[in-house]
Design an enzyme around this catalytic site. Structure first.
Site, mmCIF file in Angstrom:
data_model
loop_
_atom_site.group_PDB
_atom_site.id
_atom_site.type_symbol
_atom_site.label_atom_id
_atom_site.label_comp_id
_atom_site.label_asym_id
_atom_site.label_seq_id
_atom_site.Cartn_x
_atom_site.Cartn_y
_atom_site.Cartn_z
ATOM 1 C CG ASP A 61 -1.586 1.309 1.480
ATOM 2 O OD1 ASP A 61 -2.241 1.776 0.537
ATOM 3 O OD2 ASP A 61 -1.451 1.877 2.576
ATOM 4 C CE LYS A 91 -6.025 -0.250 -1.968
ATOM 5 N NZ LYS A 91 -5.194 0.297 -0.903
#
Length: 675
Positions: free
Chosen positions: A370, A545
């Site tokens: 991330d 995601k």
């Protein structure tokens, strides 16, 4: 690898089926306490068992001096308590593994202790031979201790959804039809209700702004590093944090339909779908169970049929094989390494929550990071200063801006203040709604404003650097002194200094480094270029995601995900190894398999190195734990008895068993990592 020596896969399923009661997690903690209690009680009872065992008395040179009338009865009674109380988890495990037609460690232990117990009781009742009560007690002690150590090192993943739910406030300011405002519990909100959200408060439900304007921090939900400006008509997400403006919203979604609830469902599904492979020790236990049963029964049949021996001798050979086939060291081979590696990791600030995923980490071929809060600090800082007036220094421009922004709670304002060495006193401060702030500093009117303000006031800026900085995803704010444009300050989410070193180290290990972020493409590509990433996925919504993780997994890569936000939770759960930055949200931490306490991306490389070293030690220990069987089992079966009158004496078997246990313990302590 699964967590077995106990069937943790079923515990994991259970813990994800009922998060409302957290029964899985509570059950796990209960089992740890249960094994601990059984171990200490059985260890205490083992003392008189050893003291009363004729073999141990003879072994330490006491001969018949400790014998007394009824001593074997007391020995049988105490050993029976150890067998039924201490052996209960293994006997229950035998039944469960038999039903599943998958014999493993529980079956192996149960076969060994039952054979030893029944044969020893038969000795007390008159069968000629040597009792195995002391073997029974010590074997149960060691196996209980091994299970206790292992289960302490394994943490459940059942709290993740509870932490997700905590993101929502407990109540909301509901605007009533007559215009009054009442605080009501969140569950009483309905679609169409109007809610007042004050500055700094969490937004109680998904909805649409019907009054007011503000900037909303959605970074923990969407990954967007900058607060998002919102005006009338804009949609807002429940759980995000309102900025400086007061707004009224109309609720559009509640309960299961909300954005946060959808993330909860994604996390739950991804957790439940994690692969469950068989534990190394359990594989060894499966084959040793086959050897123990077939070897023991085979020895009995062969000695009775061809050995011309007594039934008592044949039975003793059978029991010896079954007991010897279950080495004490096997119960400690993996747990000891787990305990040592967990301690090493903890000293380095690497907290292992899921051993299965940790062991998988040695095979990682792709790391997905991330951006916000992981590769970057998740906070703004000044990256560039543009001066349009040569009479002013960069430090002066920053100080003027910081003096005004000191009164603002906006994250960009905080970043400017933090980057300034000093601030000056400001008077007549006021906000310019949606555009910036102003105030009197050193008798000069200072305005710190957005590009939108310049456009609104038709103030032209021709500096080419502004476009270049904007192209990198940086935010440029402008400073006016007495209505004259004096300069610009570029701010961006600060890249962690360790990020580049981490990526370099991982790429040297042959691992592909990828960034997955909800932030815009320009920002993502700038960060990727700065630290040398292989690939970037930008502007990815939370529900996408986990799909991106699957996409990379479908390339044939074992994938680790490193993140810190709520929006990362489904991806952390979906990945083969979920790694959370410790400074992140509770939900990211609870969903992850490994937590980096120091928020240092370089620790990802350390985790992989430790996982490889740990696996190597496990293999070595399993070889030592089972290796002595190569010699001990044939001797226990009596293959040399007819020719040389050599059969494995249980006491000698105990020496071999103890030696392999000591070697496993010492070998475990030698575990270390270089970096």
């Amino acid at each position: 690898m699964n967590h077995t020596m106990h069937d943790h896969s079923r515990h994991f399923q259970h813990s994800t089926e009922d998060h409302s009661t957290h029964s899985g997690h509570a059950g796990h903690a209960g089992m740890v306490k249960d094994y601990k209690k059984r171990f200490w009680i059985c260890l205490f009872l083992t003392i008189p068992v050893l003291a009363l065992s004729p073999m141990i008395q003879h072994f330490v040179g006491l001969g018949e001096t400790w014998r007394f009338k009824g001593d074997m009865g007391w020995l049988a009674l105490i050993s029976s308590v150890v067998y039924f109380y201490g052996g209960a988890p293994f006997l229950k495990g035998l039944i469960e593994e038999s039903k599943a037609k998958n014999p493993g460690m529980m079956t192996l232990i149960a076969v060994a202790i039952t054979a030893a117990y029944l044969y020893s009781i038969a000795n007390v009742l008159g069968l000629k031979g040597t009792d195995f009560f002391w073997e029974l007690a010590t074997l149960i002690d060691i196996m209980l201790f091994g299970h206790w150590i292992e289960m302490k090192s394994v943490m459940g993943a059942g709290d993740a959804l509870e932490h997700l739910a905590r993101l929502m406030p407990s109540s909301a300011h509901k605007v009533m039809p007559d215009g009054t405002v009442n605080d009501v519990p969140l569950e009483q909100l309905l679609v169409g209700d109007q809610v007042l959200v004050k500055p700094g408060e969490k937004i109680p439900a998904d909805g649409r702004i019907i009054k007011g304007q503000t900037a909303i921090n959605e970074s923990m939900l969407t990954g967007e590093s900058k607060p998002v400006a919102k005006e009338k008509g804009a949609n807002v997400i429940g759980g995000s944090i309102n900025g400086e403006g007061s707004i009224n919203i109309e609720v559009s979604k509640t309960g299961e339909g909300s954005f946060l609830s959808q993330i909860i469902e994604l996390v739950k599904k991804a957790q439940e779908s994690k692969s469950k492979t068989q534990d190394l020790a359990n594989k060894a236990a499966f084959w040793l169970t086959i050897i123990a049963i077939s070897g023991g029964v085979g020895s009995l049949v062969l000695w009775v049929t061809f050995g011309k021996s007594t039934i008592a001798f044949a039975l003793e050979r059978m029991v010896s094989v079954m007991v010897v086939a279950c080495p004490h060291a096997l119960g400690l081979a993996v747990p000891l390494v787990v305990a040592v590696s967990t301690a090493i990791a903890a000293q380095r600030g690497l907290l292992i929550r899921d051993r299965t995923a940790f062991e998988t980490a040695r095979n990682i071929k792709g790391i997905i990071f991330d951006k916000t809060g992981t590769l970057t600090k998740g906070e703004f800082g000044i990256t560039d200063v543009l001066l349009f007036d040569s009479s002013l220094s960069e430090e002066e421009l920053i100080t003027y801006a910081a003096s005004v922004e000191m009164n603002s709670e906006h994250p960009i304002a905080k970043g400017i203040v933090k980057s300034s060495k000093q601030t000056w006193e400001v008077e007549n401060f006021s906000a310019i709604p949606g555009k910036g702030a102003q105030g009197l500093v050193k008798n000069k009117q200072i305005m710190v404003v957005s590009p939108g303000y310049l456009r609104e006031q038709k103030i032209e800026v021709s500096d080419k650097r502004i476009k270049e900085l904007s192209g990198q995803g940086k935010t440029v704010i402008f400073v006016l002194i007495d209505n004259q444009l004096k300069g610009g300050i570029a701010v961006a989410d600060i890249i962690r200094p360790e990020s580049k070193q981490a990526v370099t180290a991982l790429r040297k290990m042959g691992i592909r480094c990828i960034m997955l972020t909800g932030d815009n493409k320009q920002v993502a590509e700038w960060v990727a270029k700065e630290i040398g990433l292989d690939e970037v996925f930008a502007e990815v919504l939370p529900h996408q995601k986990a799909e991106k993780i699957k996409e990379v997994q479908q390339r044939g890569l074992i994938v680790a995900m490193t993140g810190d936000g709520v929006n990362d939770a489904p991806a952390l759960a979906q990945s083969d190894v979920g790694i959370a930055i410790g400074a992140g949200t509770d939900v990211a931490i609870e969903t992850a398999d490994i937590i980096l306490v120091k928020s240092n991306p370089q620790d990802v490389a350390a985790i992989i190195e430790l996982a490889k070293a740990t696996y190597s030690k496990m293999i070595q220990n399993l070889i030592w734990a089972t290796g002595y069987n190569t010699v001990a089992l044939p001797l226990a079966a009596g293959v040399l008895y007819n020719a040389y009158h050599i059969a494995l004496d249980p006491a000698f078997g105990a020496v071999l068993m103890s030696l392999s246990t000591v070697i496993c313990a010492v070998n475990s302590r030698l575990l270390k990592i270089k970096n």
